[in-house]
Design a protein around this motif. Structure first.
Motif, PDB file in Angstrom:
ATOM      1  N   LYS A  25       0.831  -1.212   0.000  1.00  0.00           N
ATOM      2  CA  LYS A  25       0.000   0.000   0.000  1.00  0.00           C
ATOM      3  C   LYS A  25       0.864   1.260   0.000  1.00  0.00           C
ATOM      4  O   LYS A  25       0.697   2.153  -0.828  1.00  0.00           O
ATOM      5  CB  LYS A  25      -0.922   0.006   1.246  1.00  0.00           C
ATOM      6  CG  LYS A  25      -1.827  -1.198   1.329  1.00  0.00           C
ATOM      7  CD  LYS A  25      -2.619  -1.217   2.623  1.00  0.00           C
ATOM      8  CE  LYS A  25      -1.768  -1.492   3.860  1.00  0.00           C
ATOM      9  NZ  LYS A  25      -1.212  -2.857   3.911  1.00  0.00           N
ATOM     10  N   ASN A 141      -1.087  -7.195  -6.274  1.00  0.00           N
ATOM     11  CA  ASN A 141       0.233  -6.547  -6.324  1.00  0.00           C
ATOM     12  C   ASN A 141       1.401  -7.544  -6.253  1.00  0.00           C
ATOM     13  O   ASN A 141       1.229  -8.675  -5.849  1.00  0.00           O
ATOM     14  CB  ASN A 141       0.327  -5.542  -5.166  1.00  0.00           C
ATOM     15  CG  ASN A 141       1.551  -4.665  -5.271  1.00  0.00           C
ATOM     16  OD1 ASN A 141       1.972  -4.293  -6.366  1.00  0.00           O
ATOM     17  ND2 ASN A 141       2.154  -4.353  -4.138  1.00  0.00           N
ATOM     18  N   LYS A 142       2.549  -7.048  -6.610  1.00  0.00           N
ATOM     19  CA  LYS A 142       3.830  -7.779  -6.598  1.00  0.00           C
ATOM     20  C   LYS A 142       3.919  -8.794  -7.730  1.00  0.00           C
ATOM     21  O   LYS A 142       4.615  -9.787  -7.619  1.00  0.00           O
ATOM     22  CB  LYS A 142       4.072  -8.489  -5.256  1.00  0.00           C
ATOM     23  CG  LYS A 142       4.039  -7.568  -4.043  1.00  0.00           C
ATOM     24  CD  LYS A 142       4.643  -8.210  -2.831  1.00  0.00           C
ATOM     25  CE  LYS A 142       4.437  -7.336  -1.604  1.00  0.00           C
ATOM     26  NZ  LYS A 142       4.899  -7.948  -0.368  1.00  0.00           N
ATOM     27  N   LEU A 145       7.121 -10.411  -9.031  1.00  0.00           N
ATOM     28  CA  LEU A 145       7.823 -11.518  -8.370  1.00  0.00           C
ATOM     29  C   LEU A 145       7.668 -12.833  -9.126  1.00  0.00           C
ATOM     30  O   LEU A 145       8.442 -13.771  -8.904  1.00  0.00           O
ATOM     31  CB  LEU A 145       7.324 -11.679  -6.931  1.00  0.00           C
ATOM     32  CG  LEU A 145       7.736 -10.563  -5.962  1.00  0.00           C
ATOM     33  CD1 LEU A 145       7.128 -10.790  -4.599  1.00  0.00           C
ATOM     34  CD2 LEU A 145       9.255 -10.483  -5.864  1.00  0.00           C
TER      35      LEU A 145
END
Ligand SMILES: Nc1nc2c(ncn2[C@@H]2O[C@H](COP(=O)(O)OP(=O)(O)OP(=O)(O)O)[C@@H](O)[C@H]2O)c(=O)[nH]1
Ligand SMILES: [Mg+2]
Lengths: 201, 219
Positions: A25, A141-142, A145
């Motif tokens: 966030k 999100n992410k 990765l």
């Protein structure tokens, strides 16, 4: 409810980034700030612990400009994701117009995403707001990765876990590289427009 | 308002957002990602502008002048992102700027001199990209020690904190929504709890460094 001041002709739209701890966030707001602070010309206010965790909230306001005679200002907030800071989370949600739920794509935090969404549901209910009605964007999100060989939750699984009933607009993102960070923010602001409009009389 | 206005608001906000946040697709390529010649040119232009800003603040400390200076320095910071020494000097200038912004005409008489001195150091470093690292370090050390002396002697602790943190307090002139007001009111109370909590955890951490065998596992 957006904060409308008919005297000063101001409208404030409050967006809250919600989600599990360490989900990204704060990184969303930092990306926006780092990339556009020369244009938005406001400061990002952050309060962090020594371990870089959000203590109270992050706050990034910016002006959109004068529209229909109103000064329109957007306020982006994040909540602290750690479970123990629930009272702060509730406080930050006060008067919220739209929520971005930042879910973490890492497989190990599958349950934490679900619990956080449940927590959002409960905290909104305390303000007599329905998670089904409030403008909401799901951000997975992410996603960056995935390339690193880290076990990930597929967008399909995330949709099933988090968005099967809500059916909110959703998108994968990487707050770190900026992928879809601005898109998420624009989307949530646009979703609040009908309600804001309803208040301008 | 009728449906037409409705569309106008939405469309207009959308347009403004697009303008404000354009070139989103170049994600990752910030100022540092620009070709070097452009960066250098931008840096030079900004440096000139900062110089002019400092002169105008020196002439008269107005809110507009000092705000412009801080904004320009912030932009310069992005351009110089890869130059650690320049960054420190710029940050010092920003801190000074924030201090002056808070104190206005009550700012210490030396403030502008320190600012000009730090700027001169920055200018030297940026004007000569091939200056050896130790020469740069020497410039930095001189400025840092001057800045520190000034900071400890004349800036009261409270203003120093304010000058460092880009805090809401600077913006009290602007209307604050009831929500934010409430948050800020509650902040003080919650701060106490959290600070206590943080201290406790810090202490635990320190204790565990001292006695590495009192690990969590053995409990
Ligand atoms: N690889 C990768 N790392 C990310 C991404 N977004 C955030 N992170 C990292 O995840 C960690 C936590 O990010 P934060 O933005 O602090 O998370 P948060 O949701 O604000 O956490 P709390 O404040 O504790 O609620 C940091 O180390 C970030 O750099 C992303 O898109 N990709
Ligand atoms: Mg955070």
């Amino acid at each position: 409810m957006a904060f409308v001041n008919p005297k000063t002709r101001e409208v404030q739209i409050k967006i809250v980034y919600y989600g599990p701890g360490r989900g990204g966030k704060t990184t969303n707001l930092e990306y926006i700030y780092n990339k556009f602070n020369h244009r938005i010309k406001t400061d990002l206010v952050s309060l962090k612990t020594h371990g870089d965790r959000t203590l109270f909230f992050d706050f990034l306001p910016f002006d959109v400009g004068k529209i229909l005679g109103y000064d329109v200002r957007v306020q982006l907030y994040t909540v602290p994701g750690q479970v123990k800071y629930d009272s702060t989370r509730k406080l930050v949600l006060r008067g919220v117009d739209g929520v971005v739920f930042v879910a973490d794509c890492m497989a190990v935090v599958r349950r934490k995403n679900i619990l956080s969404l449940k927590n959002l549901y409960e905290n909104l209910s305390d303000y007599n707001k329905s998670i089904f009605k409030i403008p909401l964007v799901m951000q997975y999100n992410k996603i960056d990765l995935a390339e690193k060989g880290i076990p990930m939750l597929s967008p399909q699984i995330l949709e099933k876990d988090l968005n099967a009933q809500l059916k909110a607009p959703s998108m994968v993102a990487s707050a770190l590289t900026g992928l879809n960070v601005i898109k998420t923010m624009k989307k949530i602001i646009m979703l609040t427009m009908p309600t804001v409009q309803g208040q301008l009389k | 308002m009728d449906a037409k206005d409705d569309q106008t608001l939405s469309a207009e906000v959308g347009k403004r957002l697009d303008m404000l946040f354009e070139d989103e697709d170049t994600s990752g390529a910030g100022a540092a990602g620009q070709p070097p010649d452009r960066t250098a040119a931008t840096g030079k232009r900004l440096l000139e502008a900062v110089k002019a800003d400092i002169l105008s603040v020196d002439w008269e400390i107005t809110d507009a002048a000092i705000t412009a200076l801080i904004e320009r320095l912030t932009a310069l910071k992005q351009v110089c992102a890869s130059d650690k020494i320049a960054l420190i000097l710029i940050q010092m200038l920003i801190s000074l700027g924030r201090y002056i912004k808070v104190r206005k005409s009550k700012a210490h008489v030396q403030s502008m001199n320190i600012m000009k001195s730090v700027f001169a150091g920055l200018e030297k470093i940026l004007a000569q990209p091939d200056l050896p690292q130790d020469a740069k370090m020497k410039i930095l050390r001189v400025q840092v020690s001057r800045f520190h002396d000034f900071q400890t002697q004349v800036m009261p602790a409270a203003a120093r904190r304010r000058a460092k943190a880009p805090a809401v307090v600077q913006r009290t002139a602007e209307p604050v929504s009831p929500e934010l007001q409430l948050l800020l009111q509650n902040l003080a109370e919650e701060l106490k709890v959290v600070i206590r909590d943080e201290f406790r955890r810090l202490k635990e951490e320190i204790r565990s460094w001292r006695n590495p065998h009192d690990g969590y596992a053995t409990g």
